[in-house]
Design a protein around this motif. Structure first.
Motif, PDB file in Angstrom:
ATOM      1  N   ILE A 240      -6.413   4.925  -3.315  1.00 22.99           N
ATOM      2  CA  ILE A 240      -5.381   3.470  -2.804  1.00 22.99           C
ATOM      3  C   ILE A 240      -6.755   2.892  -2.207  1.00 22.99           C
ATOM      4  O   ILE A 240      -7.038   2.891  -1.590  1.00 22.99           O
ATOM      5  N   ASN A 241      -6.573   1.358  -3.359  1.00 24.34           N
ATOM      6  CA  ASN A 241      -7.495   0.510  -2.613  1.00 24.34           C
ATOM      7  C   ASN A 241      -6.840  -0.465  -3.030  1.00 24.34           C
ATOM      8  O   ASN A 241      -6.586  -1.504  -4.209  1.00 24.34           O
TER       9      ASN A 241
ATOM     10  N   VAL B 214      -3.489  12.059   4.219  1.00 21.07           N
ATOM     11  CA  VAL B 214      -3.573  10.719   4.512  1.00 21.07           C
ATOM     12  C   VAL B 214      -4.717  10.311   5.420  1.00 21.07           C
ATOM     13  O   VAL B 214      -4.535   9.788   6.671  1.00 21.07           O
TER      14      VAL B 214
ATOM     15  N   SER C 220      -6.565   5.942   1.472  1.00 21.32           N
ATOM     16  CA  SER C 220      -6.717   4.694   1.480  1.00 21.32           C
ATOM     17  C   SER C 220      -7.419   3.195   2.160  1.00 21.32           C
ATOM     18  O   SER C 220      -7.976   3.799   2.857  1.00 21.32           O
TER      19      SER C 220
ATOM     20  N   VAL D 118      -0.457   0.145   8.135  1.00 20.90           N
ATOM     21  CA  VAL D 118      -0.092   0.920   6.461  1.00 20.90           C
ATOM     22  C   VAL D 118      -0.189   1.835   7.506  1.00 20.90           C
ATOM     23  O   VAL D 118       1.068   2.333   7.600  1.00 20.90           O
TER      24      VAL D 118
ATOM     25  N   HIS E  20      -9.123   0.284   3.521  1.00 24.43           N
ATOM     26  CA  HIS E  20      -8.891  -1.352   4.263  1.00 24.43           C
ATOM     27  C   HIS E  20      -9.811  -1.307   4.799  1.00 24.43           C
ATOM     28  O   HIS E  20      -9.820  -1.637   6.000  1.00 24.43           O
TER      29      HIS E  20
ATOM     30  N   ILE F 295       1.064   4.062  -2.801  1.00 18.55           N
ATOM     31  CA  ILE F 295       0.749   5.666  -2.408  1.00 18.55           C
ATOM     32  C   ILE F 295       2.428   5.986  -3.271  1.00 18.55           C
ATOM     33  O   ILE F 295       1.634   7.674  -4.272  1.00 18.55           O
TER      34      ILE F 295
ATOM     35  N   VAL G 131      -4.861  12.280  -0.138  1.00 18.26           N
ATOM     36  CA  VAL G 131      -4.405  10.560  -0.140  1.00 18.26           C
ATOM     37  C   VAL G 131      -5.151   9.963   0.917  1.00 18.26           C
ATOM     38  O   VAL G 131      -5.517  10.144   1.764  1.00 18.26           O
TER      39      VAL G 131
ATOM     40  N   ILE H 292      -6.661   7.342   6.185  1.00 13.56           N
ATOM     41  CA  ILE H 292      -7.291   5.729   6.764  1.00 13.56           C
ATOM     42  C   ILE H 292      -8.336   5.298   6.769  1.00 13.56           C
ATOM     43  O   ILE H 292      -8.892   5.707   7.908  1.00 13.56           O
TER      44      ILE H 292
ATOM     45  N   THR I 155       1.047  -1.580   0.151  1.00 12.65           N
ATOM     46  CA  THR I 155       0.451  -0.343   0.357  1.00 12.65           C
ATOM     47  C   THR I 155       0.861   1.284   0.251  1.00 12.65           C
ATOM     48  O   THR I 155       0.524   1.842  -0.517  1.00 12.65           O
TER      49      THR I 155
END
Length: 326
Positions: free
Chosen positions: A227-228, A145, A199, A157, A201, A111, A197, A147, A107
């Motif tokens: 992001i995936n 970022v 991501s 991460v 999860h 990124i 960003v 999450i 991950t």
């Protein structure tokens, strides 16, 4: 215990042999997927181990009739199995966990690749275009970022991102006190609005399907990076494409996509892809697609095989099984 393992890859074979011997298991392996046609051919086995093949009610009924007492999938996700049917048939289903470092490290790589426009740099370099035009990137330390989901992988991460010095926002159902000194727990909307960003999860479920859709994308910052490396169903793909085409989404790095099951892990060169959305995404210079390989390390594959065998052994011996799907 007599175990039948489907879809056993060459790279898994050594681990199956190692752990079958360690745990005293009589092992039978097949290279192909379970289907309704072959589901009755379990050779007197008591348990089966599968991967991402679709396990329908009809297959489970045949397995039950042939003496299968439990099913284990060598994956974290279990949305490919009809869990309700398994419960009605009283067939326990188990998933596995594995070292979270595999997906966490991947991950962070995605990124960095998205922020530094690595796809464009590499493709142009193959054509001997070494110019700097349109490849200026961003430094991770300057980004916020977000999450979404802080389970084992999300936490791993976060731990790795902390070293880059970026601001970290987290939205999760289960906040962890040990992370609170260097993350900010926020609402879902605040994370969408403030992150450079994002991501994902979270697990695949009815509640998380299309967690990111048109409404959520509209709330994001212009130029956001998505992001995936979790599950493809978390993102509504047509709206992702629309966001990329409009420039609202600046880049995406995806290890998973919707409707990937018939494509990933197969050699399809010279064939017409049956997934138009994937073809569109692959054509975009700011989109990185990898074929669900974030998990794929030697350590993770070893864990997946061992825990699949152990979960079946625990079920058949009446022991506590920490991998059983509740």
């Amino acid at each position: 215990m007599k175990l039948l393992a489907y879809n056993v890859r060459t790279d898994e074979s050594m681990f199956f042999q190692k752990f079958a011997e360690k745990y005293g298991v009589e092992l039978h392996t097949l290279p192909y997927s379970p289907t309704l046609e072959n589901a009755g051919n379990t050779e007197g086995c008591e348990a089966v181990s599968v991967v991402t093949s679709s396990i329908t009610k009809e297959i489970l009924v045949k397995w039950k009739a042939s003496g299968i007492h439990c099913v284990s999938t060598r994956t974290i996700g279990f949305d490919h199995i009809d869990i309700e049917a398994a419960k009605n048939l009283e067939i326990p289903v188990s998933s596995v966990n594995y070292t979270p470092a595999s997906v966490a490290e991947y991950t962070v790589m995605l990124i960095l690749m998205a922020l530094r426009k690595v796809k464009t740099i590499m493709i142009r370099g193959l054509g001997q275009d070494f110019s700097l035009t349109n490849v200026r990137g961003r430094e991770l330390r300057t980004c916020t970022v977000g999450i979404i989901g802080a389970g084992r992988i999300g936490e791993a991460v976060i731990q790795r991102l902390h070293g880059f010095g970026c601001k970290i926002l987290v939205h999760t159902l289960h906040p962890k006190e040990e992370l609170s000194s260097f993350v900010s727990y926020v609402s879902f909307d605040e994370l969408l609005q403030e992150s450079d960003v994002i991501s994902l999860h979270a697990p695949a479920s009815a509640e998380t399907e299309h967690l990111i859709g048109q409404t959520e994308i509209e709330k994001m910052k212009d130029g956001v990076v998505l992001i995936n490396a979790a599950r493809g169903t978390l993102i509504d793909t047509p709206h992702l494409i629309a966001g990329l085409e409009s420039g609202k989404i600046g880049a995406a790095a995806l290890d998973v996509i919707e409707n990937e099951r018939k494509l990933f892990y197969k050699d399809l060169k010279y064939k017409v892809l049956s997934n138009r959305d994937l073809a569109i995404l692959q054509s975009m210079p700011n989109v990185i697609i990898t074929p669900h390989t974030a998990f794929y390390t030697e350590e993770a594959v070893s864990d997946m095989v061992e825990y699949s065998i152990l979960s079946c052994k625990n079920e058949l011996e009446g022991k506590d099984n920490p991998w059983r799907v509740k």
